[in-house]
Design an enzyme around this catalytic site. Structure first.
Site, mmCIF file in Angstrom:
data_model
loop_
_atom_site.group_PDB
_atom_site.id
_atom_site.type_symbol
_atom_site.label_atom_id
_atom_site.label_comp_id
_atom_site.label_asym_id
_atom_site.label_seq_id
_atom_site.Cartn_x
_atom_site.Cartn_y
_atom_site.Cartn_z
ATOM 1 N N ASN A 1 -32.640 -30.884 -21.380
ATOM 2 C CA ASN A 1 -33.730 -30.693 -20.423
ATOM 3 C C ASN A 1 -33.202 -30.236 -19.068
ATOM 4 O O ASN A 1 -32.063 -30.501 -18.690
ATOM 5 C CB ASN A 1 -34.587 -31.962 -20.293
ATOM 6 C CG ASN A 1 -33.802 -33.219 -19.944
ATOM 7 O OD1 ASN A 1 -32.657 -33.388 -20.338
ATOM 8 N ND2 ASN A 1 -34.440 -34.121 -19.213
ATOM 9 N N GLU B 1 -36.055 -29.887 -26.391
ATOM 10 C CA GLU B 1 -36.399 -29.181 -27.626
ATOM 11 C C GLU B 1 -36.641 -27.701 -27.353
ATOM 12 O O GLU B 1 -36.215 -26.837 -28.130
ATOM 13 C CB GLU B 1 -37.646 -29.812 -28.263
ATOM 14 C CG GLU B 1 -37.445 -31.240 -28.734
ATOM 15 C CD GLU B 1 -37.767 -32.289 -27.668
ATOM 16 O OE1 GLU B 1 -38.105 -33.411 -28.040
ATOM 17 O OE2 GLU B 1 -37.678 -31.977 -26.450
#
EC number: 3.5.4.5
Length: 294
Positions: free
Chosen positions: A89, A104
């Site tokens: 992230n 993701e």
């Protein structure tokens, strides 16, 4: 070894450390493992694929840029080619929270922008949020994508996204990670051409607004990001984020950026210029150009 990996590396099992040391020796380790490297690590450690992916998650999380939350999330996207792609992230001080990149999204974009054709599975150290579940539903692997979380059995995306809404509900046939080429001519210097090439790969079936960003570092390295739309709109990933994902994962930092180019259509329904330039300026890059697709 890049300094960001040192703490996580020291906590790995001895046999995994020994097998990884020559791979991580390069400061610019590309944050991916080829199928051959994965096989070698499995042989050296005796771990199966799932256990190995979990063991490697701390290295992926070490790539996180979280000046706001200090909450590092790592992800590993497993491509059908056998290559594994790290992701983490990213938060951007001085920009808006909407510019944030989830782990993701990072791993998936890393795979897509590296030419991977589809994903078989994704391993994450924390449960995917709803935003990421929706982002993953845009992939050509769809609801069959396998999600692996620590301490749980693996499940398909469909188990995490009940009654899913996605591109098929809007009769979209070409999905994220499918090959796309919008055919805009490559013109200008190398950086402009890289931005146009990235725009040509855009996944933008909803707005028809292709865009791409290319970042040039002081050593001449270029990182390009393509626009990736989502059926739910808000989980869409801007092209700048794609380029920043690669820059970060490949071991570079924001001060390394010396020039940026955005390629987009002047009359597109959605325009990236304002958000792109504002975020880049927040990161310290003021040499920003715009190339119009025609």
């Amino acid at each position: 070894m890049h300094p960001r990996f040192q703490t996580a590396f020291a906590q790995l099992a001895d046999n995994l450390q020994s097998a990884l040391e020559p791979i991580l020796a390069d400061k610019y380790f590309p944050a991916l493992l080829t199928g051959e490297q994965v096989s070698s690590l499995k042989s050296a450690t005796g771990l199966d694929e799932d256990a190995l992916a979990f063991a490697l998650l701390p290295l992926a999380a070490a790539c996180a840029r979280t000046p706001l939350s200090n909450f590092n999330v790592g992800a590993i996207a497993r491509g059908v080619s056998g290559t594994w792609y790290f992701g983490a992230n990213m938060e951007f001080i001085g920009a808006t929270m909407q510019q944030t990149v989830h782990a993701e999204q990072s791993a998936i974009s890393h795979a897509w922008l590296s030419g991977e054709k589809a994903l078989a599975a994704i391993t994450v150290n924390y449960t995917p949020c709803g935003h990421c579940r929706q982002f993953m539903n845009e992939l050509n692997s769809g609801l069959d994508l396998r999600i692996h979380l620590p301490g749980r059995e693996a499940h398909a995306l469909r188990d995490y996204l009940a009654d899913a809404f996605g591109p098929k509900d809007l009769e979209i046939k070409t999905l994220l990670m499918d090959e796309q080429d919008h055919g805009y001519a490559l013109t200008g210097d190398a950086l402009s051409q890289a931005a146009i090439a990235a725009a040509n790969r855009s996944h933008m079936p909803y707005s028809k607004s292709p865009s791409g960003v290319a970042l040039e570092c002081k050593d001449g390295r270029i990182f390009s990001g393509s626009y990736a739309e989502n059926a739910a709109f808000n989980p869409t990933l801007p092209p700048l984020q794609g380029a920043l994902i690669l820059l970060n994962l490949k071991g570079y930092d924001y001060p390394d950026i010396q020039r940026a180019v955005l390629a987009e259509k002047a009359d597109a329904p959605l325009i990236q210029w304002d958000a792109t330039s504002a975020t880049l300026k927040a990161l310290g890059c003021h040499n920003i150009d715009r190339v119009l697709l025609a």
